[in-house]
Design a protein around this motif. Structure first.
Motif, PDB file in Angstrom:
ATOM      1  N   SER A 158      -0.891  37.988 -16.403  1.00 20.47           N
ATOM      2  CA  SER A 158      -0.791  38.270 -14.965  1.00 20.47           C
ATOM      3  C   SER A 158       0.355  39.240 -14.708  1.00 20.47           C
ATOM      4  CB  SER A 158      -0.619  36.994 -14.149  1.00 20.47           C
ATOM      5  OG  SER A 158       0.617  36.385 -14.417  1.00 20.47           O
ATOM      6  N   ARG A 218       8.641  42.104 -12.757  1.00 17.06           N
ATOM      7  CA  ARG A 218       9.512  42.504 -13.872  1.00 17.06           C
ATOM      8  C   ARG A 218       8.838  43.532 -14.776  1.00 17.06           C
ATOM      9  NH1 ARG A 218      10.397  36.285 -14.855  1.00 17.06           N
ATOM     10  NH2 ARG A 218       8.800  36.802 -16.391  1.00 17.06           N
ATOM     11  N   SER A 254       1.860  38.465  -8.619  1.00 15.63           N
ATOM     12  CA  SER A 254       2.337  37.471  -9.579  1.00 15.63           C
ATOM     13  C   SER A 254       3.837  37.674  -9.727  1.00 15.63           C
ATOM     14  CB  SER A 254       1.620  37.694 -10.917  1.00 15.63           C
ATOM     15  OG  SER A 254       2.310  37.069 -11.965  1.00 15.63           O
ATOM     16  N   GLY A 255       4.591  36.591  -9.619  1.00 10.29           N
ATOM     17  CA  GLY A 255       6.053  36.700  -9.624  1.00 10.29           C
ATOM     18  C   GLY A 255       6.579  37.467 -10.827  1.00 10.29           C
ATOM     19  N   SER A 256       6.054  37.161 -12.001  1.00  5.25           N
ATOM     20  CA  SER A 256       6.560  37.808 -13.216  1.00  5.25           C
ATOM     21  C   SER A 256       6.153  39.278 -13.291  1.00  5.25           C
ATOM     22  CB  SER A 256       6.069  37.054 -14.450  1.00  5.25           C
ATOM     23  OG  SER A 256       4.671  36.922 -14.412  1.00  5.25           O
ATOM     24  N   MET A 259       3.999  25.135 -10.963  1.00  4.61           N
ATOM     25  CA  MET A 259       5.264  25.239 -10.212  1.00  4.61           C
ATOM     26  C   MET A 259       5.235  24.322  -8.992  1.00  4.61           C
ATOM     27  SD  MET A 259       6.102  29.290 -10.120  1.00  4.61           S
ATOM     28  CE  MET A 259       5.953  30.274 -11.607  1.00  4.61           C
ATOM     29  N   ALA A 285      10.122  35.781 -20.025  1.00  3.27           N
ATOM     30  CA  ALA A 285      11.466  35.534 -19.502  1.00  3.27           C
ATOM     31  C   ALA A 285      12.332  34.801 -20.516  1.00  3.27           C
ATOM     32  CB  ALA A 285      11.378  34.734 -18.210  1.00  3.27           C
ATOM     33  N   LYS A 343      14.052  31.636 -17.077  1.00  4.37           N
ATOM     34  CA  LYS A 343      12.691  31.542 -16.520  1.00  4.37           C
ATOM     35  C   LYS A 343      12.620  31.485 -15.003  1.00  4.37           C
ATOM     36  CE  LYS A 343      10.888  30.612 -20.666  1.00  4.37           C
ATOM     37  NZ  LYS A 343      10.199  31.710 -21.357  1.00  4.37           N
ATOM     38  N   TYR A 344      11.488  31.986 -14.529  1.00  8.07           N
ATOM     39  CA  TYR A 344      11.075  31.794 -13.137  1.00  8.07           C
ATOM     40  C   TYR A 344      10.171  30.564 -13.113  1.00  8.07           C
ATOM     41  CZ  TYR A 344       7.344  32.759  -9.657  1.00  8.07           C
ATOM     42  OH  TYR A 344       6.383  32.668  -8.696  1.00  8.07           O
ATOM     43  N   TRP A 345      10.551  29.543 -12.381  1.00  4.06           N
ATOM     44  CA  TRP A 345       9.686  28.348 -12.260  1.00  4.06           C
ATOM     45  C   TRP A 345       9.949  27.726 -10.896  1.00  4.06           C
ATOM     46  CZ3 TRP A 345       5.469  27.401 -14.741  1.00  4.06           C
ATOM     47  CH2 TRP A 345       4.886  26.142 -14.686  1.00  4.06           C
ATOM     48  N   ASP A 366       6.508  29.692 -22.594  1.00  2.00           N
ATOM     49  CA  ASP A 366       6.170  29.743 -21.166  1.00  2.00           C
ATOM     50  C   ASP A 366       5.154  28.654 -20.821  1.00  2.00           C
ATOM     51  OD1 ASP A 366       7.883  31.856 -20.152  1.00  2.00           O
ATOM     52  OD2 ASP A 366       6.884  33.049 -21.683  1.00  2.00           O
ATOM     53  N   ALA A 367       4.399  28.860 -19.752  1.00  2.00           N
ATOM     54  CA  ALA A 367       3.478  27.815 -19.296  1.00  2.00           C
ATOM     55  C   ALA A 367       2.189  27.866 -20.119  1.00  2.00           C
ATOM     56  CB  ALA A 367       3.191  27.994 -17.814  1.00  2.00           C
ATOM     57  N   MET A 423      13.336  24.244 -18.244  1.00  2.00           N
ATOM     58  CA  MET A 423      12.111  24.469 -17.472  1.00  2.00           C
ATOM     59  C   MET A 423      11.036  23.479 -17.896  1.00  2.00           C
ATOM     60  SD  MET A 423       9.412  27.618 -17.522  1.00  2.00           S
ATOM     61  CE  MET A 423       7.980  26.806 -18.186  1.00  2.00           C
ATOM     62  N   SER A 455       0.353  28.721 -13.809  1.00  2.00           N
ATOM     63  CA  SER A 455       1.757  28.621 -13.423  1.00  2.00           C
ATOM     64  C   SER A 455       1.903  28.313 -11.932  1.00  2.00           C
ATOM     65  CB  SER A 455       2.500  29.901 -13.792  1.00  2.00           C
ATOM     66  OG  SER A 455       1.822  31.020 -13.322  1.00  2.00           O
TER      67      SER A 455
HETATM   68  O1  PMV Z   1       4.297  35.065 -12.596  1.00  2.00           O
HETATM   69  P1  PMV Z   1       3.605  33.792 -12.867  1.00  2.00           P
HETATM   70  O2  PMV Z   1       3.060  33.172 -11.641  1.00  2.00           O
HETATM   71  O3  PMV Z   1       2.565  33.934 -13.957  1.00  2.00           O
HETATM   72  O4  PMV Z   1       4.685  32.733 -13.444  1.00  2.00           O
HETATM   73  C1  PMV Z   1       5.429  32.919 -14.636  1.00  2.00           C
HETATM   74  C2  PMV Z   1       6.021  31.630 -15.087  1.00  2.00           C
HETATM   75  C3  PMV Z   1       6.612  31.614 -16.476  1.00  2.00           C
HETATM   76  O5  PMV Z   1       5.922  32.475 -17.342  1.00  2.00           O
HETATM   77  C4  PMV Z   1       6.473  30.202 -17.055  1.00  2.00           C
HETATM   78  C5  PMV Z   1       8.111  31.954 -16.472  1.00  2.00           C
HETATM   79  C6  PMV Z   1       8.466  33.392 -16.299  1.00  2.00           C
HETATM   80  O6  PMV Z   1       9.566  33.647 -15.794  1.00  2.00           O
HETATM   81  O7  PMV Z   1       7.699  34.281 -16.693  1.00  2.00           O
END
Ligand code: PMV
Length: 330
Positions: free
Chosen positions: A111, A148, A143-145, A201, A19, A22-24, A288-289, A248, A197
């Motif tokens: 992920s 995308r 997984s949120g990302s 979060m 991202a 970012k998604y956080w 990122d994380a 973030m 993450s």
């Molecule tokens: O989708 P997850 O749960 O792996 O979270 C992604 C979190 C970050 O990589 C830090 C930010 C993002 O938007 O990808």
């Protein structure tokens, strides 16, 4: 619902994404609805390839990752496949074999590519035909990302506001060929990260005094990044991406206990990218994380950025990638 010829077995490939906004933070942990929207780029050189085989003889799902059984990850995989089984009206168990061509779980978006490839392959194996939006909604729940990585190029994820999460999905903003930026990744550690993450979060949301400010600042950052991408304005995108990344991490650093995802080499790489940019090289960083630094550059700058990051002490490996397509059947 259409039955495809691939029913029974399918293989899909999905690129990692990271991202720029970012998604956080989560609005709904059960449905995995993000608290904020995000904007990402999908890569072509870092990907997951996943085969799903429907096997009526199995009593439970099976998972291998890079050739090894991963029973500890099975519950999340099964929960994601359940969403597709429900749509297909079947209960048959599946064998999932997944491979990453890059280090797993170290902040390189495994992920994201993993769940996007899983959803695409399981859809094919179960004989379903879904819209890209439906795929994105299902991948999000893994997984949120991952929502995308269903799409290629530049992608925006909408946080949404409906309680069932049905308006929380990603959409393409620009194809990779429309603005072919490139990516250089400095790998500064190889093990799996200490705090994933999901828990990072949750900890930021419950204890960081900066979390509310982070969430409130996201709509203007998304608008600025969207406008920069539409205008192909590299400098504007660089400014907003670096600012958003550091916000973030500021929210994460201020959590209790603190979340320090960087190591010394991460910080040295950040300074190296800032020096290059100050010297006129079109490049910016994001992190990122995890401890890896991702540098995004205009096409002609990739060699110079790669050479510079390779010389930073503590950098173990440098990976490069162009932008790539969304999740596809093989
Ligand atoms: O989708 P997850 O749960 O792996 O979270 C992604 C979190 C970050 O990589 C830090 C930010 C993002 O938007 O990808």
């Amino acid at each position: 619902m259409v039955t495809s010829e691939h029913a029974g077995r399918a293989t899909a490939r999905a690129g990692a994404n990271f991202a720029l906004v970012k998604y956080w933070g989560k609005a709904d942990a059960r449905l995995n609805v993000p608290a904020v929207g995000s904007i990402s780029i999908t890569l072509d050189a870092l990907f997951t390839e996943t085969e799903v085989v429907v096997d009526p003889g199995l009593a439970s799902d099976e998972l291998t990752l890079d050739g090894k059984r991963r029973d500890e990850d099975l519950a999340k995989i099964s929960a994601c496949v359940d969403l597709l089984r429900r749509k297909a009206g079947v209960d048959t168990r599946v064998r999932v074999a997944s491979r990453n061509n890059f280090p797993t779980g170290a902040g390189l978006a495994s992920s994201a590519s993993g769940f996007a490839a899983l959803v695409r392959a399981a859809e094919g194996a179960l004989g379903l035909t879904l819209s890209a939006r439906e795929r994105s909604i299902i991948a999000r729940q893994g997984s949120g990302s991952a929502a995308r990585s269903i799409f290629g190029g530049f992608v925006e994820m909408h946080a949404g506001s409906l309680p069932d999460g049905s308006d929380s999905f990603a959409e393409p903003l620009l194809e990779s060929s429309e603005w072919p930026l490139e990516v250089v990744i400095a790998v500064t550690a190889k093990g799996e990260k200490e705090v994933g993450s999901r828990s990072g979060m949750a900890r930021s949301a419950s204890s960081s005094p900066y979390y509310a400010a982070w969430v409130a600042g996201q709509p203007p950052d998304l608008a600025a990044a969207r406008a920069a991408i539409r205008a192909r304005d590299f400098e504007a995108l660089a400014d907003i991406a670096e600012h958003n990344c550091l916000k973030m991490h500021a929210a994460a650093l201020a959590a209790l206990p603190p979340l320090v995802y960087w190591n010394g080499a991460t910080v040295e790489c950040l300074h190296a990218v800032r020096r290059l940019r100050a010297g006129g090289v079109p490049v910016f960083f994001t992190i990122d994380a995890g401890p890896q630094l991702k540098a995004v550059c205009a096409p002609g700058a990739r060699g110079q950025v790669e050479r510079m990051l390779s010389t930073v002490p503590g950098v173990l490996e440098v990976l490069t990638s162009a932008l790539g397509p969304g999740a596809e059947l093989r």
